[in-house]
Design a protein around this motif. Structure first.
Motif, PDB file in Angstrom:
ATOM      1  N   ALA A 227     -61.827 -12.938  12.535  1.00  0.00           N
ATOM      2  CA  ALA A 227     -61.828 -13.159  13.980  1.00  0.00           C
ATOM      3  C   ALA A 227     -63.235 -12.922  14.531  1.00  0.00           C
ATOM      4  CB  ALA A 227     -60.822 -12.243  14.664  1.00  0.00           C
ATOM      5  N   ARG A 228     -63.407 -13.193  15.814  1.00  0.00           N
ATOM      6  CA  ARG A 228     -64.715 -13.101  16.448  1.00  0.00           C
ATOM      7  C   ARG A 228     -64.608 -12.202  17.685  1.00  0.00           C
ATOM      8  NH1 ARG A 228     -68.865 -16.999  16.361  1.00  0.00           N
ATOM      9  NH2 ARG A 228     -67.391 -18.316  15.227  1.00  0.00           N
ATOM     10  N   VAL A 229     -65.635 -11.408  17.920  1.00  0.00           N
ATOM     11  CA  VAL A 229     -65.694 -10.588  19.125  1.00  0.00           C
ATOM     12  C   VAL A 229     -66.788 -11.139  20.034  1.00  0.00           C
ATOM     13  CG1 VAL A 229     -66.126  -8.298  20.065  1.00  0.00           C
ATOM     14  CG2 VAL A 229     -64.854  -8.535  17.924  1.00  0.00           C
ATOM     15  N   PHE A 230     -66.405 -11.568  21.226  1.00  0.00           N
ATOM     16  CA  PHE A 230     -67.364 -12.142  22.161  1.00  0.00           C
ATOM     17  C   PHE A 230     -68.005 -11.044  23.007  1.00  0.00           C
ATOM     18  CE2 PHE A 230     -64.622 -15.745  21.259  1.00  0.00           C
ATOM     19  CZ  PHE A 230     -65.530 -16.779  21.132  1.00  0.00           C
ATOM     20  N   ASP A 231     -69.241 -11.285  23.402  1.00  0.00           N
ATOM     21  CA  ASP A 231     -69.892 -10.369  24.325  1.00  0.00           C
ATOM     22  C   ASP A 231     -69.472 -10.727  25.754  1.00  0.00           C
ATOM     23  OD1 ASP A 231     -71.384 -12.599  25.123  1.00  0.00           O
ATOM     24  OD2 ASP A 231     -73.074 -12.084  23.842  1.00  0.00           O
ATOM     25  N   ARG A 232     -70.100 -10.062  26.705  1.00  0.00           N
ATOM     26  CA  ARG A 232     -69.695 -10.235  28.098  1.00  0.00           C
ATOM     27  C   ARG A 232     -70.163 -11.570  28.695  1.00  0.00           C
ATOM     28  NH1 ARG A 232     -70.001  -5.370  32.440  1.00  0.00           N
ATOM     29  NH2 ARG A 232     -69.125  -6.461  34.248  1.00  0.00           N
ATOM     30  N   THR A 233     -71.222 -12.131  28.161  1.00  0.00           N
ATOM     31  CA  THR A 233     -71.865 -13.261  28.842  1.00  0.00           C
ATOM     32  C   THR A 233     -71.589 -14.631  28.242  1.00  0.00           C
ATOM     33  OG1 THR A 233     -73.881 -12.992  27.514  1.00  0.00           O
ATOM     34  CG2 THR A 233     -73.746 -11.765  29.584  1.00  0.00           C
ATOM     35  N   THR A 234     -71.238 -14.715  26.965  1.00  0.00           N
ATOM     36  CA  THR A 234     -71.209 -16.008  26.279  1.00  0.00           C
ATOM     37  C   THR A 234     -70.289 -17.021  26.951  1.00  0.00           C
ATOM     38  OG1 THR A 234     -71.792 -15.057  24.134  1.00  0.00           O
ATOM     39  CG2 THR A 234     -70.688 -17.195  24.114  1.00  0.00           C
ATOM     40  N   VAL A 235     -69.027 -16.647  27.172  1.00  0.00           N
ATOM     41  CA  VAL A 235     -68.061 -17.610  27.710  1.00  0.00           C
ATOM     42  C   VAL A 235     -68.395 -17.989  29.157  1.00  0.00           C
ATOM     43  CG1 VAL A 235     -65.636 -18.051  28.237  1.00  0.00           C
ATOM     44  CG2 VAL A 235     -66.259 -16.891  26.102  1.00  0.00           C
ATOM     45  N   PRO A 236     -68.615 -17.023  30.077  1.00  0.00           N
ATOM     46  CA  PRO A 236     -68.984 -17.415  31.445  1.00  0.00           C
ATOM     47  C   PRO A 236     -70.267 -18.231  31.497  1.00  0.00           C
ATOM     48  CG  PRO A 236     -68.359 -15.103  31.370  1.00  0.00           C
ATOM     49  CD  PRO A 236     -68.473 -15.556  29.957  1.00  0.00           C
ATOM     50  N   ALA A 237     -71.267 -17.856  30.707  1.00  0.00           N
ATOM     51  CA  ALA A 237     -72.538 -18.578  30.721  1.00  0.00           C
ATOM     52  C   ALA A 237     -72.357 -19.999  30.210  1.00  0.00           C
ATOM     53  CB  ALA A 237     -73.578 -17.844  29.882  1.00  0.00           C
ATOM     54  N   PHE A 238     -71.516 -20.179  29.189  1.00  0.00           N
ATOM     55  CA  PHE A 238     -71.271 -21.524  28.664  1.00  0.00           C
ATOM     56  C   PHE A 238     -70.647 -22.407  29.736  1.00  0.00           C
ATOM     57  CE2 PHE A 238     -69.007 -24.917  26.674  1.00  0.00           C
ATOM     58  CZ  PHE A 238     -69.785 -25.285  25.587  1.00  0.00           C
ATOM     59  N   LEU A 239     -69.642 -21.898  30.439  1.00  0.00           N
ATOM     60  CA  LEU A 239     -68.967 -22.693  31.465  1.00  0.00           C
ATOM     61  C   LEU A 239     -69.912 -23.028  32.614  1.00  0.00           C
ATOM     62  CD1 LEU A 239     -65.493 -20.893  31.550  1.00  0.00           C
ATOM     63  CD2 LEU A 239     -66.142 -22.969  30.299  1.00  0.00           C
ATOM     64  N   ALA A 240     -70.737 -22.057  33.010  1.00  0.00           N
ATOM     65  CA  ALA A 240     -71.705 -22.313  34.087  1.00  0.00           C
ATOM     66  C   ALA A 240     -72.734 -23.350  33.649  1.00  0.00           C
ATOM     67  CB  ALA A 240     -72.391 -21.010  34.482  1.00  0.00           C
ATOM     68  N   ALA A 241     -73.216 -23.245  32.413  1.00  0.00           N
ATOM     69  CA  ALA A 241     -74.205 -24.203  31.906  1.00  0.00           C
ATOM     70  C   ALA A 241     -73.615 -25.601  31.779  1.00  0.00           C
ATOM     71  CB  ALA A 241     -74.735 -23.727  30.560  1.00  0.00           C
ATOM     72  N   ALA A 242     -72.295 -25.671  31.602  1.00  0.00           N
ATOM     73  CA  ALA A 242     -71.628 -26.971  31.508  1.00  0.00           C
ATOM     74  C   ALA A 242     -71.403 -27.605  32.867  1.00  0.00           C
ATOM     75  CB  ALA A 242     -70.295 -26.809  30.782  1.00  0.00           C
ATOM     76  N   GLY A 243     -71.809 -26.914  33.934  1.00  0.00           N
ATOM     77  CA  GLY A 243     -71.720 -27.473  35.279  1.00  0.00           C
ATOM     78  C   GLY A 243     -70.513 -27.045  36.072  1.00  0.00           C
ATOM     79  N   LEU A 244     -69.696 -26.132  35.516  1.00  0.00           N
ATOM     80  CA  LEU A 244     -68.537 -25.660  36.275  1.00  0.00           C
ATOM     81  C   LEU A 244     -68.971 -24.648  37.329  1.00  0.00           C
ATOM     82  CD1 LEU A 244     -65.751 -25.283  33.561  1.00  0.00           C
ATOM     83  CD2 LEU A 244     -66.576 -27.322  34.756  1.00  0.00           C
ATOM     84  N   ILE A 245     -68.163 -24.520  38.354  1.00  0.00           N
ATOM     85  CA  ILE A 245     -68.493 -23.621  39.467  1.00  0.00           C
ATOM     86  C   ILE A 245     -67.390 -22.575  39.622  1.00  0.00           C
ATOM     87  CG2 ILE A 245     -69.839 -25.395  40.637  1.00  0.00           C
ATOM     88  CD1 ILE A 245     -67.469 -25.816  42.535  1.00  0.00           C
ATOM     89  N   ASP A 246     -67.624 -21.625  40.534  1.00  0.00           N
ATOM     90  CA  ASP A 246     -66.651 -20.561  40.802  1.00  0.00           C
ATOM     91  C   ASP A 246     -66.243 -19.839  39.520  1.00  0.00           C
ATOM     92  OD1 ASP A 246     -66.750 -21.425  43.418  1.00  0.00           O
ATOM     93  OD2 ASP A 246     -64.932 -22.642  43.266  1.00  0.00           O
ATOM     94  N   VAL A 247     -67.213 -19.577  38.656  1.00  0.00           N
ATOM     95  CA  VAL A 247     -66.928 -18.887  37.397  1.00  0.00           C
ATOM     96  C   VAL A 247     -66.638 -17.414  37.687  1.00  0.00           C
ATOM     97  CG1 VAL A 247     -67.791 -18.283  35.107  1.00  0.00           C
ATOM     98  CG2 VAL A 247     -68.425 -20.488  36.139  1.00  0.00           C
ATOM     99  N   GLU A 248     -65.478 -16.946  37.232  1.00  0.00           N
ATOM    100  CA  GLU A 248     -65.090 -15.555  37.432  1.00  0.00           C
ATOM    101  C   GLU A 248     -64.635 -14.955  36.111  1.00  0.00           C
ATOM    102  OE1 GLU A 248     -62.152 -15.294  40.469  1.00  0.00           O
ATOM    103  OE2 GLU A 248     -63.451 -16.133  42.033  1.00  0.00           O
ATOM    104  N   GLN A 249     -64.864 -13.659  35.972  1.00  0.00           N
ATOM    105  CA  GLN A 249     -64.510 -12.964  34.735  1.00  0.00           C
ATOM    106  C   GLN A 249     -63.831 -11.635  35.060  1.00  0.00           C
ATOM    107  OE1 GLN A 249     -67.702 -11.010  32.511  1.00  0.00           O
ATOM    108  NE2 GLN A 249     -67.014 -12.056  30.655  1.00  0.00           N
TER     109      GLN A 249
END
Length: 264
Positions: A227-249
């Motif tokens: 399995a994989r352990v994600f850090d705090r930033t990877t998933v939100p940063a990916f979605l924001a970089a993909a152009g999505l808005i209102d990113v919340e965690q």
């Protein structure tokens, strides 16, 4: 185009949603489509990859699929959240985050035995329906057996190459599965690609905490079972970089719940 049926057709009250689901599948993918004798649409060969992690093997195991709802998922949820939400509360949070309240087209990526898929289907009205996608025949067989709904369709397909056109779904989600796949960013990329303007995306996955000592311990344990352990930033940063808005965690225990929206 010929679509081969290798088993019984779905019950009449569910045929409209199956027809709508087929209408969303790309023409090139439909050429090899067959309707499984266990009730899901099959777009993949049944042969599993030759090299799989312990966690990936578990997800394709019929015994794990059979006990997933009563044993496996509660254990996973407890491990991820430690002191967090119940499974019922988790589903309610997911449905609220995706704003499921009408005739939306919903995609549940790595749906497993369909526990979330069926819950979402029960909240839809009108022409709304949900497609649950998974690459495990064992999980899909269990989904059809235990979580069939008029508004739910199950699909055997690869999450890193979803068989749909761009901007197809009003809501796309992946719950407690991203940390198991070999190419999580590829899965996220596909989820964003098929999200329609104004659509909502939701992801629950692992979180390695801020403590270096704890994070390394979690990473070691996860690595042992693949399995994989994600850090705090990877998933939100990916979605924001993909152009999505209102990113919340939201962070809870060793899990993170991330939501975002595509602008209109």
């Amino acid at each position: 185009m010929t679509v081969r049926q290798s088993g019984p057709a779905p019950e009449s009250d569910g045929m409209w949603s199956t027809a709508l689901a087929r209408g969303l599948i790309r023409e090139d993918a439909l050429r090899s489509t067959r309707y499984s004798d266990t009730g899901y649409i099959d777009l993949l060969e049944s042969h599993p990859p030759t090299r799989r992690t312990i966690a990936q093997r578990a997800m394709t195991n019929r015994t794990v699929a059979a006990v997933y709802e009563r044993l496996w998922r509660p254990v996973v949820v407890a491990a991820l959240s430690l002191h967090g939400l119940s499974i019922a509360e988790e589903r309610e949070r997911a449905a609220a985050a995706m704003e499921l309240d009408g005739g939306q087209r919903v995609l549940d990526v790595a749906c497993g035995p369909g526990n979330f898929t069926s819950f979402f289907a029960d909240r839809l009205v009108g022409d709304g329906f949900v497609i649950g996608v998974d690459n495990s025949p064992a999980m899909l067989e269990r989904a059809v057996r235990d979580n069939s709904r008029t508004r739910a369709v199950y699909l055997h397909a690869d999450a890193v190459s979803l068989p749909f056109d761009d901007r197809t779904f009003d809501a796309v989600c992946c719950f407690a599965a991203l940390y198991l796949v070999a190419e999580p960013c590829a899965v996220l990329r596909e989820m964003v690609r098929v999200l329609a303007p104004g659509g909502r995306i939701a992801v629950t996955t692992s979180y390695g905490r801020e403590s270096l000592f704890l994070r390394k311990g979690l990473e070691l344990g996860a690595a042992l079972c693949g399995a994989r352990v994600f850090d705090r930033t990877t998933v939100p940063a990916f979605l924001a970089a993909a152009g999505l808005i209102d990113v919340e965690q939201q962070l809870r225990g060793i899990s993170q719940f991330v939501t975002a929206r595509r602008s209109r």
